[in-house]
Design a protein around this motif. Sequence first.
Motif, PDB file in Angstrom:
ATOM      1  N   ARG A  23      -4.154  -5.690  -4.572  1.00 33.04           N
ATOM      2  CA  ARG A  23      -3.304  -4.948  -3.639  1.00 33.04           C
ATOM      3  C   ARG A  23      -3.553  -3.446  -3.784  1.00 33.04           C
ATOM      4  NH1 ARG A  23      -0.546  -4.490   1.059  1.00 33.04           N
ATOM      5  NH2 ARG A  23       1.369  -3.290   0.851  1.00 33.04           N
ATOM      6  N   SER A  24      -3.681  -2.987  -5.036  1.00 34.70           N
ATOM      7  CA  SER A  24      -3.938  -1.570  -5.301  1.00 34.70           C
ATOM      8  C   SER A  24      -5.257  -1.119  -4.675  1.00 34.70           C
ATOM      9  CB  SER A  24      -3.958  -1.319  -6.814  1.00 34.70           C
ATOM     10  OG  SER A  24      -4.237   0.032  -7.088  1.00 34.70           O
ATOM     11  N   ILE A  25      -6.311  -1.920  -4.859  1.00 35.75           N
ATOM     12  CA  ILE A  25      -7.630  -1.578  -4.308  1.00 35.75           C
ATOM     13  C   ILE A  25      -7.570  -1.516  -2.779  1.00 35.75           C
ATOM     14  CG2 ILE A  25      -9.983  -2.449  -3.997  1.00 35.75           C
ATOM     15  CD1 ILE A  25      -9.780  -3.504  -6.909  1.00 35.75           C
ATOM     16  N   LYS A  26      -6.906  -2.491  -2.178  1.00 37.06           N
ATOM     17  CA  LYS A  26      -6.788  -2.541  -0.716  1.00 37.06           C
ATOM     18  C   LYS A  26      -6.110  -1.277  -0.181  1.00 37.06           C
ATOM     19  CE  LYS A  26      -4.781  -5.397   2.984  1.00 37.06           C
ATOM     20  NZ  LYS A  26      -3.829  -4.410   3.531  1.00 37.06           N
ATOM     21  N   LEU A  27      -5.007  -0.881  -0.832  1.00 39.63           N
ATOM     22  CA  LEU A  27      -4.270   0.295  -0.377  1.00 39.63           C
ATOM     23  C   LEU A  27      -5.078   1.575  -0.555  1.00 39.63           C
ATOM     24  CD1 LEU A  27      -0.724  -0.625  -1.765  1.00 39.63           C
ATOM     25  CD2 LEU A  27      -1.389  -0.517   0.642  1.00 39.63           C
TER      26      LEU A  27
END
Length: 598
Positions: free
Chosen positions: A205-209
């Motif tokens: 989720r962090s990478i996507k954001l």
Amino acid sequence: MQPNPLPNRTKDSTAKTISEIDSMLEYAQEARVSNVQLAINIASEAREYAIQLEYLQGQAKSSCLLGLFYMITAKHDLATNFAHKAKELFEAIDDQKGIAETYYILGSVAYKSARHHEGLEYLYDGLRILQQLEDLPGQSRVLKAIGYIYESFQEYEKAEEIYHQSQSISKEIGDKNGESNACNSLSALYLRKGDIQHAQELIDRSIKLKKETGDKRGLAFAYYGKGKIHFHQKQFELALDYISQSLNKHKYVGEYLGAAMCHAKLGKIFFELDDLDKSLKCIEESLQCGEKLNNDEVRYHAFEYLYKISKKKGELVKALYYHEQFHECKSRVINSGTKSRIKSLESMWRMETLERDAKAQKEKADFTERKNQELRRFVSRVSHDLKGPLTSMIELNKVVKAEIKEENALFYFDMYHRGLKRLNETILDLLELTKLNSRELQFTEINFQDLITECLDSFHYYPNFNDIDFQLHIEENLKVLSDKGLINTVVQNLLENGIKYSKHGISDAYVKVSVRSMSEDYFAIIVEDNGIGIGEAYQEKVFDMFYRANDEVDGSGLGLFLLKSAIIKLEGDVKLESEEGVGTKIIVIIPVIPKSDN
């Protein structure tokens, strides 16, 4: 996502407008996520122009940004100096949000330098300001830093709670970078607990954001987190891929601490793969970063693996040297860390105690307010129920005077009538007080000539009214926006006080009323008389509820209390000057425009 190009930014420019300086600072803020050195150059140039223009806001903002950028690149002395300069400037212009930002920088520098107790106190100071300002993005960022300090001292449950607060706030306001940062930290905590599934979900989720926002520096840390998970699972090829990507991005944006972490992790991966030459090269590069940063924690991790590599290679002399260096650095970290841990835990306890005290005070204030509301409702109900019968009893006095002629009986009925009138005045004032406390302020432009005239007309029935010379002085073109009902309460009670306490039987009795501006933001209502005055011993008490300095004059004892309550509601102030036998002056100072509208 690249920052928008800065218009007309040339080195040859000899001057900049304020708007151009603001644009440069916005550009620097955007540039930091992809190129910190570029951001530093722009902010430094903007600061020079702001100094030339004596533009304090620009000087403060540029100094603050330089503090932030140097903190990111681990140049802590420069970061601290610029943050303190910015704080002084923000204090000079009363920019509370700017002050909170400097606390964040100073707190971040402190905990990154292993002075966790200092960091915690700075961060909590900043958090309080941001909570007062209801600045949610700022709160999210500071909470994440506070969570990191708890995590550093293995207070993992508290750290997780705070990271979740940060994540929740960021989600609420749509701050993708804030949410991503919290996800990164939570992922590391779940990995520590062995909950691989949640750790994976959070880091993905962090990478996507981070990809959506274009935050290269943040993406570098997210890739590092992803690499750590693969390393934990012994998926070394995948770990190499993500840590290498993280290292490249850290180098590109100038994040030296992140680069040191990546070099160290790559060294550990190659050590596990038994590629000692590559492992040695990576660890030595990590050590170089540690020397550049003057960071003993980076050094001792590097010396630990240099010792292991040398021992595995059979280079025992080197191994012994690295072993000594490892223990020397670790000893400094542990000694410093132990002292800092004690101080930090004391700080945490102090902060949590303050939070508990604040919560207890709020609960006490809420309880008191509930009781006050109940009391106001009770007073209002009782006063309202008594008002009707009292009015009938007062009117009965007319019948008594018409039908009873015996002087002794009339004397006692007159005493009875005066007592009823005093009780009626008290009830009317109590009703007025309950209305005043519960009313919502409504601001309109005040016509003081009409308002004072109407108030004076209501006192015509006072026996000494026609013996008083009323003098009005209202400043021309005075524009006041206020609550007419409350201003009427103030003027009514000031005039009534002057009339009631005037000297009877003198030819030069007067009540002077002045309304004029005191400054750009305040106006004054001044009522002065040459009446009986108030003794010095009584002057501090005259604004208390039911206090009456002179029992010879009729009244409820609530007039000046009502006056003071109305002034407080208008965020004003009142001053009394009086001399017994000479007269009284009351000065009321009120904002020209309500502060909430400024």
